[in-house]
Design a protein around this motif. Structure first.
Motif, PDB file in Angstrom:
ATOM      1  N   CYS A 267       0.799  -1.287  -0.130  1.00 49.10           N
ATOM      2  CA  CYS A 267       0.003   0.054   0.017  1.00 49.10           C
ATOM      3  C   CYS A 267       1.068   1.390  -0.027  1.00 49.10           C
ATOM      4  CB  CYS A 267      -0.888  -0.171   1.169  1.00 49.10           C
ATOM      5  SG  CYS A 267      -1.961   1.308   1.238  1.00 49.10           S
ATOM      6  N   LEU A 268       0.666   2.151  -0.935  1.00 49.07           N
ATOM      7  CA  LEU A 268       1.490   3.228  -1.009  1.00 49.07           C
ATOM      8  C   LEU A 268       1.010   4.391  -0.033  1.00 49.07           C
ATOM      9  CD1 LEU A 268       1.298   4.073  -5.005  1.00 49.07           C
ATOM     10  CD2 LEU A 268       3.300   3.053  -3.741  1.00 49.07           C
ATOM     11  N   ARG A 269      -0.198   4.260   0.525  1.00 51.31           N
ATOM     12  CA  ARG A 269      -0.429   5.092   1.631  1.00 51.31           C
ATOM     13  C   ARG A 269       0.208   4.678   2.963  1.00 51.31           C
ATOM     14  NH1 ARG A 269      -3.702   4.015   5.240  1.00 51.31           N
ATOM     15  NH2 ARG A 269      -4.933   2.338   3.792  1.00 51.31           N
TER      16      ARG A 269
ATOM     17  N   CYS B 261      -3.762   5.594  -3.723  1.00 47.64           N
ATOM     18  CA  CYS B 261      -3.033   4.392  -3.911  1.00 47.64           C
ATOM     19  C   CYS B 261      -4.406   3.357  -4.403  1.00 47.64           C
ATOM     20  CB  CYS B 261      -3.165   3.869  -2.465  1.00 47.64           C
ATOM     21  SG  CYS B 261      -2.264   2.155  -2.553  1.00 47.64           S
TER      22      CYS B 261
ATOM     23  N   CYS C 272      -3.940  -0.188  -4.244  1.00 48.73           N
ATOM     24  CA  CYS C 272      -3.739  -1.568  -3.745  1.00 48.73           C
ATOM     25  C   CYS C 272      -5.095  -1.824  -3.497  1.00 48.73           C
ATOM     26  CB  CYS C 272      -2.862  -1.454  -2.530  1.00 48.73           C
ATOM     27  SG  CYS C 272      -3.649  -0.827  -0.952  1.00 48.73           S
TER      28      CYS C 272
ATOM     29  N   CYS D 296      -6.770  -0.370  -0.271  1.00 42.61           N
ATOM     30  CA  CYS D 296      -7.480   1.006  -0.462  1.00 42.61           C
ATOM     31  C   CYS D 296      -8.630   0.998  -1.348  1.00 42.61           C
ATOM     32  CB  CYS D 296      -6.169   1.691  -1.235  1.00 42.61           C
ATOM     33  SG  CYS D 296      -5.067   2.219  -0.058  1.00 42.61           S
TER      34      CYS D 296
END
Ligand SMILES: [Zn+2]
Length: 495
Positions: free
Chosen positions: A341-343, A354, A356, A359
């Motif tokens: 997850c980029l967040r 994001c 993913c 998310c």
């Protein structure tokens, strides 16, 4: 080079501009190359009426076409002329499109190599104000009674090609034609003998322009192959073609191997600036990603430009990248690959979402408010992050002391590189008569082991490109810790 090919100079007159709906009403071909020189033309009954503006442009009327062969009648003969030949036409996309569409109706897949004389004229004569066939004819003094009739235009194209070859010379003409065709070319100033003279050994090479200006500086496992690769497929107006157009000569230096070549290259790039080499600008702009644990035990990424000064001593795990832009791209690619997850990684920039699985799911269910991570998922997540970035993690120096790395090309070139903590402290050659190592450049004092240790105590910048090089050759070359150093040297590797 071009003497081995057959060229089919083609012009079509059509009832309109759309290959999908308009029809061919005249075709002219002249096939040249090798022993062949033949021409053929025919009016074609388009089985429809000729629009009046086409009639006034070409002078071909519907009544002239009635009873003439249909495309179906000539397609087999035409195919025999065009198959295996390079299609030459003025604004060739037009003619190629019509031929492809018409042949397709008879199950023939027409995908010729194409030489567009319009493009060639623009390339060879950029100063001419117009490059239409009529303007070209006027420019080169080729006069014809008729225009916009197929064979007249084929003759005009032939006249232009003959003119350009004589005017620019065979080498330049073949070079530009080869570039347009995406064929291997040699710069007009270079011959095959010049290429043959380049050794098939590792080293560095410089591509130079007409005034001796440096265009490109590269390393090679085989100098000859690598130099040739620049000339192999530089189509049209690509960057590769732009480079090849400016190359006038090549200089090279045979070195002990690819590691030595890489080290020489990075030293050279510190004060030489190749004009047409984008990658070279990235050198020295490395950056790193640090892994920070937040107060909930979650791993987050921090991207910072430059490398930590004390990278070797901290023991902290960091991921290294050659430049910031590359790092940003790779972080997103790796996150996607590993479903991270980029967040949670805290790398989202403003406005970025994001994508993913988690998310997307929370956005659907709860309108976007994310779930707080639990301690358990935090540990999991951290482990996944480490796996994802494994290939980029800084590898600690695997020796307890400095090392001499030996590289030898088996043909009289040999170098010893003094390396400590992935830093490069100099390169040396073995002097067999005196039985000692000397610096490559100049006749400085011989290197004894105490001196080598003193050198490695000095501060030396950690350079990303050196680190990558040493890592790449970590298992291929002989790495001798100073305390165990002995020169097992045979006669044929003495420089
Ligand atoms: Zn996410």
């Amino acid at each position: 080079m071009l003497g081995n090919y057959r060229f089919a100079l083609v012009d079509l007159e059509t009832t309109g501009g759309q290959a999908s709906q308009d029809h061919i009403m005249e075709v002219a071909v002249r096939v040249v190359g090798g022993e062949v020189d033949l021409e053929w033309e025919s009016l074609i009954d388009p089985l429809c009426s000729v629009p009046s503006f086409i009639q006034s442009l070409t002078g071909i009327s519907s009544s002239m076409l009635r009873g003439k062969p249909r495309f179906a009648d000539v397609q087999e003969l035409l195919w025999s002329y065009l198959d295996d030949a390079i299609l030459v036409a003025h604004n060739a996309r037009f003619d190629a499109g019509f031929l492809r569409a018409n042949f397709a109706r008879y199950g023939r897949d027409y995908q010729p190599r194409v030489l567009c004389t319009l493009k060639l004229a623009r390339t060879l004569y950029p100063d001419w104000p117009k490059h239409g066939l009529e303007a070209i004819c006027e420019r080169i003094g080729f006069y014809s009674e008729v225009h916009h009739r197929a064979m007249a235009d084929v003759d005009a194209m032939k006249a232009f090609l003959d003119y350009a070859r004589a005017d620019k010379g065979e080498a330049v003409f073949n070079f530009e034609v080869g570039l347009l065709l995406g064929m291997p070319v040699l710069p007009p100033s270079m011959s095959q003998a010049d290429i043959d003279a380049i050794p098939c050994q590792a080293g560095i090479y410089r591509l130079l322009g007409e005034a001796g200006e440096l265009l490109y500086l590269g390393t090679a496992r085989s100098l000859q192959e690598q130099v040739l690769s620049h000339f192999e497929n530089p189509t049209g107006d690509s960057k590769a073609a732009k480079l090849v157009r400016r190359v006038d000569s090549v200089q090279w230096q045979v070195l002990a191997g690819e590691l030595s070549a890489g080290l020489h290259l990075s030293a050279a790039l510190r004060h030489e600036k190749p004009l047409l080499q984008r990658r070279a600008k990235a050198l020295g702009k490395a950056c790193c990603v640090r892994f920070i644990t937040d107060d909930r035990g979650e791993l987050q990424l921090r991207l910072r430009s430059g490398l930590p000064a004390n990278i070797a001593s901290t023991g902290e795990s960091v991921a290294l990248f050659r430049e910031r832009k590359h790092a940003k791209t790779r972080i997103r690619e790796l996150a996607k690959e590993h479903q991270l997850c980029l967040r949670r990684l805290a790398v989202l920039v403003e406005g970025e979402l994001c994508e993913c699985g988690a998310c997307i799911l929370t956005a659907e269910k709860f309108g976007g408010s994310p779930l707080a991570p639990t301690a358990e998922t935090a540990a999991d997540f951290s482990a996944q992050v480490k796996v994802a970035f494994a290939g980029y993690l800084y590898a600690p120096w695997p020796f307890a002391e400095p090392v001499l790395v030996h590289e030898d090309n088996g043909a009289g070139r040999s170098e010893w590189h003094l390396v400590h903590d992935w830093r490069h402290f100099g390169s040396f050659r073995w002097d067999a008569e005196r039985g000692q190592l000397f610096e490559l450049s100049g006749e400085a004092k011989p290197l004894d082991l105490a001196a080598a240790r003193r050198i490695c105590d000095q501060t030396q910048e950690f350079r990303y490109e050196h680190y990558r090089l040493f890592r790449a050759f970590q298992h291929d070359l002989a790495w001798q810790p100073l305390s165990q150093f002995n020169v097992a040297i045979s006669d044929d590797c003495v420089t």
